[in-house]
Design an enzyme around this catalytic site. Sequence first.
Site, mmCIF file in Angstrom:
data_model
loop_
_atom_site.group_PDB
_atom_site.id
_atom_site.type_symbol
_atom_site.label_atom_id
_atom_site.label_comp_id
_atom_site.label_asym_id
_atom_site.label_seq_id
_atom_site.Cartn_x
_atom_site.Cartn_y
_atom_site.Cartn_z
ATOM 1 N N LYS A 187 -28.632 17.355 2.234
ATOM 2 C CA LYS A 187 -27.756 16.601 3.132
ATOM 3 C C LYS A 187 -26.434 16.303 2.430
ATOM 4 O O LYS A 187 -26.309 16.435 1.218
ATOM 5 C CB LYS A 187 -28.435 15.306 3.574
ATOM 6 C CG LYS A 187 -28.724 14.326 2.457
ATOM 7 C CD LYS A 187 -29.413 13.082 2.992
ATOM 8 C CE LYS A 187 -29.688 12.088 1.862
ATOM 9 N NZ LYS A 187 -30.276 10.833 2.377
ATOM 10 N N TYR B 271 2.531 3.776 -9.064
ATOM 11 C CA TYR B 271 2.751 2.781 -8.017
ATOM 12 C C TYR B 271 2.466 1.372 -8.532
ATOM 13 O O TYR B 271 1.498 1.141 -9.262
ATOM 14 C CB TYR B 271 1.833 3.052 -6.828
ATOM 15 C CG TYR B 271 2.261 4.198 -5.940
ATOM 16 C CD1 TYR B 271 3.436 4.131 -5.200
ATOM 17 C CD2 TYR B 271 1.479 5.343 -5.842
ATOM 18 C CE1 TYR B 271 3.820 5.179 -4.379
ATOM 19 C CE2 TYR B 271 1.848 6.400 -5.023
ATOM 20 C CZ TYR B 271 3.028 6.311 -4.294
ATOM 21 O OH TYR B 271 3.408 7.353 -3.482
#
EC number: 5.1.1.1
Length: 367
Positions: free
Chosen positions: A40, A263
């Site tokens: 999965k 940033y």
Amino acid sequence: MISSLHRPTLAKVDLSAISENIEQVVSHIPKQVQTFAVVKANAYGHGAVEVAKHVSKQVDGFCVSNLDEALELRQAGIEQPILILGVVLPDGVPLAIQENISLTVASLEWLTLAQKQGLDLTGLTCHIKVDSGMGRIGVRNLKDADNLIAGLKALGADVEGIFTHFATADEADDSKFKRQLSFFTDLVDNLTDRPRLVHASNSATSIWHAATVFNTVRLGVVIYGLNPSGSVLELPYNIQPALSLETALIHVKTLPAGQDVGYGATYTTTDEEVIGTLPIGYADGWTRDLQGFHVIVDGQLCPIVGRVSMDQITVRLPKVYPLGTPVTLMGENGGVSITATEVAEKRGTINYEVLCLLSDRVPRSYD
């Protein structure tokens, strides 16, 4: 998201390591079992189709999360049994029958809805889910399990299996595990019509509670070389991480003291420093909370300085390196290694999440 094939960032998957991990785990289970490989979430980020094709002769079937994941395997030519561990609503039954995909049925309400829709379940293979203490999906008592099995068979379904999932099999305190095991064992032993396959063993159970397995196991994160407990429990035998994450320097510069990086100007050089830029960021799954972690360049750990951007990170280098110098984010480089568990501990999460969050923008290559 399109894969970025024309940059040096790449996840390398060692398929032979996955095969060897399966062999290792199964060899330590003290009785003959059917083995389902859990693929999965794109095989925990490793590539569901590629993994399934490679291990198809080693396992008896596959487990996925939803119908689309199952269809992906069928469309790729995978012929082994596929069990969907999540709930597919009754309107998905015709497609499941058409593609020979096994469904999990987790409640009498599901059966009632199928009856109201007038569904003929002939040709459908299903497994009953028991909630033995996880608190998510599944029937919670013997009466409901018996009624669900009988009702599904009355509509034509083949009730092939019954299973549960342990919440704490990867923890040092096994008291809750033992309560769940006792509940499930008692329920299965008293069923009026017991299905052929009985399974409760995920990776952690198969490793640390191998003596408790029924006749089927579901092997997930362990086949990809990860310790299901992170660093809580020691593995009793060796497994090999199957995925490494690599990139390369795309920019190198020397900055004087007092220069801000990234940033928010959250990092300022304290001396003359060599700063390298790497083409990977949070859009690739290398998340913002990895500021302050490290990568490996030339066998040396180099700290991530400044904020992780969407597409780039910056690292402090011990010296100037040429553009294109290889950089390892997970894996081994020059005798030094970084594991997914170490990344997870920095982020305050689990190693499963680290690999599952590697986005499609990161190409996978296979050895």
